[in-house]
Design a protein around this motif. Structure first.
Motif, short mmCIF file in Angstrom:
data_model
loop_
_atom_site.label_atom_id
_atom_site.label_comp_id
_atom_site.label_asym_id
_atom_site.label_seq_id
_atom_site.Cartn_x
_atom_site.Cartn_y
_atom_site.Cartn_z
N ASP A 1 64.06 89.18 44.94
CA ASP A 1 64.66 90.34 45.63
C ASP A 1 64.44 90.31 47.14
O ASP A 1 63.73 89.46 47.66
N ARG A 2 65.07 91.24 47.82
CA ARG A 2 65.04 91.29 49.29
C ARG A 2 63.63 91.41 49.85
O ARG A 2 63.34 90.88 50.91
N ARG B 1 61.62 88.06 49.19
CA ARG B 1 62.15 86.93 49.94
C ARG B 1 61.39 86.72 51.24
O ARG B 1 61.20 85.60 51.69
N GLU B 2 60.94 87.84 51.83
CA GLU B 2 60.23 87.76 53.12
C GLU B 2 58.76 87.38 52.95
O GLU B 2 58.06 87.20 53.93
N ASP C 1 68.69 88.00 47.45
CA ASP C 1 69.12 89.27 48.05
C ASP C 1 69.36 90.34 46.98
O ASP C 1 70.23 91.20 47.11
N ASP D 1 68.93 93.66 45.02
CA ASP D 1 68.50 95.03 45.34
C ASP D 1 67.59 95.58 44.25
O ASP D 1 67.49 95.02 43.17
N GLN E 1 76.44 92.69 43.11
CA GLN E 1 75.26 92.21 43.83
C GLN E 1 74.56 91.09 43.05
O GLN E 1 73.97 90.19 43.63
#
Ligand SMILES: [Fe+2]
Length: 378
Positions: A32-33, A36-37, A59, A61, A68
């Protein structure tokens, strides 16, 4: 005749390193977003066999809809993976299941995945789930949830063939889970254990997983909240949550989930928060028909939280954790809530959780439970 289905489970310290021993050539890593970071996807990539390639779909949600989830499908087909790896909470793992299904069967849609249809998956690829929260049980389940874009509802795919081949339960994957998510997902897991234990489809296998799962969670959760980086305690809650997942995946959920899904879909509240609001009310509602089973679970609660009834113990624990005990406390305005009450009733009444809940609930009972759940003078 009945079945108990489960993935192969790899658990404990260094569980992630097992990936290196699998015949992985090309892996799609679905995450997920938020993750990912972080370094989590990188850790998974590094754990893959030497020389393997990976494609990260990063990406997703919190509440993904079909678009999505699937807009990377062309890129995935070009990549030709032999494994899908869902890394994250329920939405990432569910998305991995759906991508795996659609990659295997491009001729079908998500509405074709039902338990009674033989899908013939695993012609091209296999599926791994690596949960980074301790609660959803998605790593063990044959369901995947997606949010409908048009209606404020959810659609659930269900097929024994989307149970992951492997579930990797590595405490390192949950060690830095923030307190809020730790609590919400633990409440979800506790609800799975309790609802699975009294479901109409309960069976000796699911019973065992509910009892042991709940015992592990209750025994270590307060410690995890006090000392979040304690690996041993994290591992206990992580394993306990998967055991609760195995229970409800093989026996189904009940009314707290039916109501929680309806509330969560309409007001965009975390799943664990919503089922936690309804759980004590549903336990009270079901008690006349399964009080003896609830008493057995109540005995598993640590003395610090144990009340005379299971509903009381659950309330004590959730209150100590700082969980919202009413819809009002969860921040939903009274007017907005009651304006949509009938829609909530209708949405809850369509849930599969209603069929397996031990006590029948019609629209009158659902309305009453939803009204009481608001808190105050409803
Ligand atoms: Fe749940």
């Amino acid at each position: 005749m009945w079945f108990f289905r489960a993935p192969t489970i790899i658990f404990g310290e260094e569980a992630l390193s097992y990936l290196a021993s699998l015949p992985i050539r090309k892996a799609v890593i679905v995450t997920d977003r938020h993750l990912r970071e972080t370094e989590t996807p990188q850790k998974v990539r590094q754990a893959l066999p030497e020389g393997s390639q990976s494609l990260v779909v990063g990406d997703i949600d919190d509440e993904p809809n079909l678009e999505q989830m699937t807009h990377h499908l062309d890129a995935i087909r070009t990549f030709e993976p032999d494994w899908f790896i869902g890394v994250g909470g329920g939405s990432s793992i569910d998305t991995a299941k759906i991508l795996f299904f659609l990659y295997e069967r491009p001729d079908l849609t998500v509405y074709d995945a039902t338990p009674l249809v033989n899908l013939g998956l695993r012609k091209k690829s296999r599926l791994i789930a690596i949960p980074t929260t301790s609660g959803t049980g998605s790593e063990c389940s044959w369901a995947a949830v997606l949010t409908e874009t048009t209606a404020k509802r959810k659609h659930e795919l269900a097929s024994p063939e989307i149970i992951p081949d492997y579930a990797v339960l590595d405490p390192d994957m949950v060690i830095s889970l923030p307190a809020e998510q730790t609590k919400n997902t633990a409440v979800d897991a506790i609800t799975h254990a309790i609802e699975g234990y009294v479901s109409n489809w309960r069976n000796p296998f699911s019973d065992a997983f509910s009892e042991k799962g709940l015992e592990l969670i209750l025994g270590s959760l307060p410690g995890v909240l006090a000392e979040p980086t304690n690996r041993k305690l994290r591992a206990n809650v992580h394993i306990g949550a998967s055991m609760a997942g195995l229970s409800f995946s093989n026996s189904q959920i009940g009314l707290a989930h039916a109501l929680g899904h309806a509330l969560g879909a309409r007001f965009k509240l975390p799943h664990g928060k919503t089922v936690g609001i309804f759980l004590p009310l549903v336990v009270e509602f079901n008690s006349p028909v399964c009080g003896d089973r609830y008493a057995r679970l109540n005995a598993l609660f640590p003395e610090a939280y144990r009340a005379e009834s299971l509903a009381g113990s659950v309330r004590n624990l959730f209150r100590a954790m700082g969980q919202a005990s009413t819809v009002s406390e969860a921040g939903v305005g009274r007017a907005e809530y009651f304006a949509g009450l009938e829609e909530l009733v209708s949405s809850a009444s369509e849930s599969t959780g209603l069929a397996t809940n031990p006590r029948d609930a019609g629209t009158t009972e659902l309305r009453e439970l939803l009204t009481r759940a608001y808190g105050g003078h409803g």
